[in-house]
Enzyme design. Structure first.
Site, short mmCIF file in Angstrom:
data_model
loop_
_atom_site.label_atom_id
_atom_site.label_comp_id
_atom_site.label_asym_id
_atom_site.label_seq_id
_atom_site.Cartn_x
_atom_site.Cartn_y
_atom_site.Cartn_z
N LEU A 125 0.85 -1.43 -0.30
CA LEU A 125 -0.04 0.00 -0.17
C LEU A 125 0.47 1.64 -0.01
CD1 LEU A 125 -3.10 0.20 0.20
CD2 LEU A 125 -2.69 1.45 2.87
N ARG A 133 2.45 4.71 -2.44
CA ARG A 133 1.55 5.81 -3.47
C ARG A 133 0.42 4.94 -4.79
NH1 ARG A 133 7.33 8.75 -3.26
NH2 ARG A 133 8.48 7.36 -3.97
N ARG A 166 4.94 -4.76 4.77
CA ARG A 166 5.29 -4.65 5.93
C ARG A 166 5.35 -4.32 7.21
NH1 ARG A 166 11.19 -2.82 3.57
NH2 ARG A 166 9.24 -1.80 2.95
N ARG A 213 5.65 -6.83 -10.72
CA ARG A 213 5.98 -7.54 -10.89
C ARG A 213 6.52 -8.95 -10.65
NH1 ARG A 213 7.89 -3.24 -12.45
NH2 ARG A 213 9.81 -1.76 -12.18
N ASP A 250 -0.14 -7.97 -16.47
CA ASP A 250 0.66 -6.95 -17.13
C ASP A 250 2.39 -7.32 -17.02
OD1 ASP A 250 0.61 -4.22 -18.56
OD2 ASP A 250 1.72 -3.31 -16.17
N GLU A 271 10.56 -10.98 -19.20
CA GLU A 271 10.06 -10.05 -19.96
C GLU A 271 10.79 -10.19 -21.24
OE1 GLU A 271 8.56 -6.53 -18.03
OE2 GLU A 271 7.23 -7.73 -16.89
N HIS A 322 3.49 -4.86 -20.19
CA HIS A 322 3.96 -3.82 -19.29
C HIS A 322 4.03 -2.36 -19.68
CE1 HIS A 322 7.41 -3.38 -16.45
NE2 HIS A 322 6.24 -2.15 -15.83
N GLY A 370 1.86 -0.70 -17.61
CA GLY A 370 0.56 -0.18 -16.05
C GLY A 370 0.83 1.30 -17.03
C1 8YV Z 1 8.07 1.14 -16.53
C2 8YV Z 1 7.67 0.54 -14.82
O1 8YV Z 1 9.41 2.01 -16.39
O2 8YV Z 1 8.12 3.16 -13.71
C3 8YV Z 1 8.11 1.47 -13.08
O3 8YV Z 1 8.34 0.87 -13.08
O4 8YV Z 1 7.66 -0.90 -14.57
C4 8YV Z 1 7.30 0.67 -15.41
O5 8YV Z 1 6.64 2.60 -15.36
C5 8YV Z 1 8.52 1.44 -17.22
O6 8YV Z 1 8.03 0.58 -18.51
C6 8YV Z 1 9.59 2.40 -18.20
O7 8YV Z 1 9.84 0.89 -18.74
#
Ligand code: 8YV
Length: 309
Positions: A148, A150, A171, A228, A252, A257, A275, A277
């Site tokens: 939880l 930002r 944690r 991740r 995602d 990857e 990926h 997001g």
């Molecule tokens: C990647 C992300 O940085 O901010 C992160 O940790 O996983 C993503 O925003 C973005 O895909 C650029 O590589």
């Protein structure tokens, strides 16, 4: 003489242009013989822009002062190696929280209502002769958020707008947070309809969403991973999605990857995404501007805007 910086990966075009206008930018990823290039030019490099920074690379840049990462997660930067040489590290927090939270809710609805499958159903001309079926909705369900922070908080408030009950694990219990805290991830998974992963990657969280946690989430439970791939026991997840031990997953991110376990391609209880997001022009512009502003401040002797603690 302009400052020489090293770009470790392709960046969002406007960011790349801003850096090129201000610095002499060397693109390591375009060098055929990276080791030879580093041996010859490494001493002139004062900053890195990009992600994926190993201890080995840091060691080849004796005058490196700062690593400005594009992204909020910095699990692919060897922070200990940077710290040992007093090299500063910055990331791009906050500016991407809304985009990531929005995509999280989008993927949740996409999975609950099988929106990608519905799209395929119509495109394939199946509607006149078949019914797609009835699915679930978010309304009234409990979502357990792992991490939880930002972004997690932005997801939580949007989940509440979907009339979901929010609980969380991390944690520590957080003061002034209106959600029930679980100190045990497995217990939270057992009590949740949805498990949303938005904790940092790296060694500290590797495999934290174990087979046991996935089994606790169970045949009616849905997993959402926008953090991740390393957080999850991926082989166990694939197995449980295939045999009904886990209700579904919206993913995602993945362990390796851009390689995705092929067993997922045949399952209709999953929604897969490459990926994406933070992948909006608006957010990537803001991430690029923040990266550039951190470098600017560093070389001007001003405080960094978003230093990694
Ligand atoms: C990647 C992300 O940085 O901010 C992160 O940790 O996983 C993503 O925003 C973005 O895909 C650029 O590589």
């Amino acid at each position: 003489m302009t400052i020489e910086i090293l770009q470790t990966a392709p960046l969002h075009a406007p960011c790349q242009e801003a850096l090129a206008a201000r610095y002499t930018v060397h693109k390591l990823y375009e060098q055929a013989d990276k080791a030879a290039w580093l041996a010859e030019n490494g001493a002139r490099i004062r900053a890195i822009a990009g992600s994926g920074v190993s201890a080995d690379l840091i060691a080849q840049l004796p005058n490196l002062e700062i690593i400005a990462s594009f992204g909020v997660g910095y699990d692919n930067i060897d922070i200990a190696a940077a710290k040992a040489r007093n090299i500063r590290v910055t990331n791009t927090p906050d500016v991407l929280s809304d985009a990531v939270a929005e995509y999280t809710i989008g993927m949740m609805i996409g999975l609950a209502r099988r929106i990608p499958q519905a799209d395929q159903f119509v495109r394939q001309g199946q509607w006149p002769n078949h019914r797609l079926g009835l699915f679930s909705e978010l309304t009234g369900k409990t979502v357990g958020i792992l991490g939880l922070g930002r972004i997690g908080k932005e997801i939580a408030s949007r989940a509440q707008a979907m009339k979901m009950r929010v609980v969380y694990h991390g944690r520590h219990r957080q003061p002034n947070v209106p959600y029930v805290y679980y100190d045990n991830l497995e217990a939270m998974a057992r009590d949740s309809d949805w498990l949303v992963l938005i904790a940092p990657g790296g060694k500290g969280t590797e495999g934290i969403v174990s087979r046991k946690v996935l089994e606790a989430l169970g045949p009616e439970g849905y997993l959402l991973n926008i953090a991740r791939g390393t957080l999850v026991d991926e082989p166990a997840m694939v197995e449980l999605l295939g045999n009904g031990g886990l209700g579904g997953a919206a993913l995602d991110v993945f362990v390796d990857e851009p390689n995705v376990p092929e067993a997922l391609f045949g399952l209709d209880n999953v929604v897969l995404s490459p990926h994406q997001g933070s992948a909006t022009s608006q957010t990537r512009d803001a991430m690029g501007a923040l990266l550039a502003a951190n470098l600017e401040n560093h070389f001007a002797g001003e405080p960094l805007i978003s230093a990694v603690a």
